[in-house]
Design a protein around this motif. Structure first.
Motif, mmCIF file in Angstrom:
data_model
loop_
_atom_site.group_PDB
_atom_site.id
_atom_site.type_symbol
_atom_site.label_atom_id
_atom_site.label_comp_id
_atom_site.label_asym_id
_atom_site.label_seq_id
_atom_site.Cartn_x
_atom_site.Cartn_y
_atom_site.Cartn_z
ATOM 1 N N PRO A 38 0.829 -1.214 0.000
ATOM 2 C CA PRO A 38 0.000 0.000 0.000
ATOM 3 C C PRO A 38 0.861 1.261 0.000
ATOM 4 O O PRO A 38 1.977 1.273 0.538
ATOM 5 C CB PRO A 38 -0.800 -0.117 1.303
ATOM 6 C CG PRO A 38 -0.756 -1.559 1.667
ATOM 7 C CD PRO A 38 0.561 -2.071 1.164
ATOM 8 N N LYS A 261 -6.643 0.780 8.139
ATOM 9 C CA LYS A 261 -6.325 -0.643 7.918
ATOM 10 C C LYS A 261 -7.123 -1.198 6.735
ATOM 11 O O LYS A 261 -6.600 -1.996 5.940
ATOM 12 C CB LYS A 261 -6.612 -1.458 9.167
ATOM 13 C CG LYS A 261 -6.212 -2.931 9.040
ATOM 14 C CD LYS A 261 -6.447 -3.692 10.322
ATOM 15 C CE LYS A 261 -5.925 -5.131 10.220
ATOM 16 N NZ LYS A 261 -6.530 -5.891 9.116
ATOM 17 N N LYS A 264 -5.353 -0.054 3.661
ATOM 18 C CA LYS A 264 -4.103 -0.784 3.478
ATOM 19 C C LYS A 264 -4.364 -2.228 3.062
ATOM 20 O O LYS A 264 -3.657 -2.779 2.209
ATOM 21 C CB LYS A 264 -3.272 -0.730 4.761
ATOM 22 C CG LYS A 264 -2.671 0.636 5.038
ATOM 23 C CD LYS A 264 -1.794 0.622 6.281
ATOM 24 C CE LYS A 264 -1.113 1.962 6.496
ATOM 25 N NZ LYS A 264 -0.239 1.969 7.693
ATOM 26 N N ASN A 267 -4.767 -2.663 -0.440
ATOM 27 C CA ASN A 267 -3.588 -2.248 -1.211
ATOM 28 C C ASN A 267 -3.837 -0.909 -1.893
ATOM 29 O O ASN A 267 -3.505 -0.717 -3.074
ATOM 30 C CB ASN A 267 -3.203 -3.313 -2.240
ATOM 31 C CG ASN A 267 -1.826 -3.064 -2.839
ATOM 32 O OD1 ASN A 267 -0.986 -2.400 -2.227
ATOM 33 N ND2 ASN A 267 -1.603 -3.572 -4.041
#
Length: 298
Positions: A38, A261, A264, A267
């Motif tokens: 990411p 999160k 992330k 990605n």
């Protein structure tokens, strides 16, 4: 050979190295990211200071907003179209130069529009507005232009409105490709109130110039976090709010760590712009939330 990312395709197209073909897969499939890791960069939305920037009675200029942002641990600023005192090339060039001087990129330019309108002339005005701001965003060096779908008019049907929105977005994408800009359709209520409704508009668009603007505070559904996760793979930019509004519950403080999160885990590659809308004064709240997001993003 097709490039691996939409951004790469747009750069090539803007340089005259490619011609836009009909490529449904670009919008139907989640975005192909340039790497498996990411890459989140932190921006601040001018809309966070909407009361001060309101052109009816401004107490802050866009230049002063950039100055304020430069004092915070940010990578960029998001310059909301509503607060531009001018749209002349000279003004845009000065804004870009000022941001560059302050070592800030311009992540995007949010635009307000309604593509659901049944009146063809009125809808054409909305389309032309998005095209004009796409050209301005390119001059500013921005990466994205945030757009809306709109709301159903009385007596209209969802299917008919969706058809008009997809046609309008396809039209605008032609200009976006030419200028190397990504259009980002936001989950903004109306006919994008759920992930399914939003993606029903994204998937039929035959252009690599379209992605999603992930607004983390706009799903008023039983589980906003789960719904943000559903659209995250299609995101090219994100506006992070400090509150969420689950169905049947009071507005509550967002779990920013959980939201980051989710990005992330999908990605995500792109700018994450804090768009502050809560009750606390922005001048005290924004710096605190920027620092929190900086730690979470890294």
């Amino acid at each position: 050979m097709l490039p691996l990312t939409r951004r790469g395709f747009l750069r090539a197209s803007a340089a005259g190295a490619a011609v836009l073909p009909a490529l449904p897969a670009w919008a139907i499939d989640p975005i192909k990211r340039p790497s498996a890791k990411p890459d989140l960069k932190l921006s601040l939305a001018a809309y966070s200071f909407r009361q001060a920037l309101d052109l009816k009675k401004p107490t802050m200029t866009m230049f002063e907003f950039i100055d304020l942002a430069a004092e915070l641990p940010l990578d960029a600023v998001e310059l909301t179209s509503y607060y531009f005192a001018e749209t002349t090339p000279e003004y845009l060039d000065k804004l870009k130069a000022h941001a560059t001087k302050k070592k800030l990129a311009i992540s995007g330019v949010p635009v307000g529009n309604n593509f659901c309108l049944r009146d063809e002339a009125k809808r054409r005005v909305e389309i032309d507005k998005v095209k004009a701001w796409t050209e301005r965003a390119a001059r500013l060096g921005a990466q994205t232009v945030r757009i809306f779908a709109g709301n159903l008019e009385k007596g209209d049907t969802l299917e008919q409105a969706q058809g008009r929105v997809v046609a309008a977005v396809n039209d605008c994408c032609e200009v976006a490709v030419k200028h190397g800009i990504l259009l980002a359709l936001e989950n903004h209520g109306g006919i994008t109130a759920t992930p399914e409704q939003l993606l029903a508009l994204v998937k039929p668009v035959n252009s690599p110039a379209l992605g999603v603007n992930i607004d983390t505070g706009n799903f008023r559904t039983p589980d906003p976090y789960a719904d943000v996760a559903k659209i995250a793979p299609y995101g090219v930019v994100s506006q992070v709010k400090t509150e969420v509004n689950p169905t049947g519950k009071k507005t509550e403080e967002a779990d920013l760590g959980r939201m980051i999160k989710i990005l992330k885990d999908a990605n995500f590659h792109g700018y994450v712009a804090l768009e502050y809308e809560a009750k606390e004064d922005a001048k005290t709240a924004v710096p605190r939330y920027v620092r929190e997001l900086r730690k979470l993003i890294g």
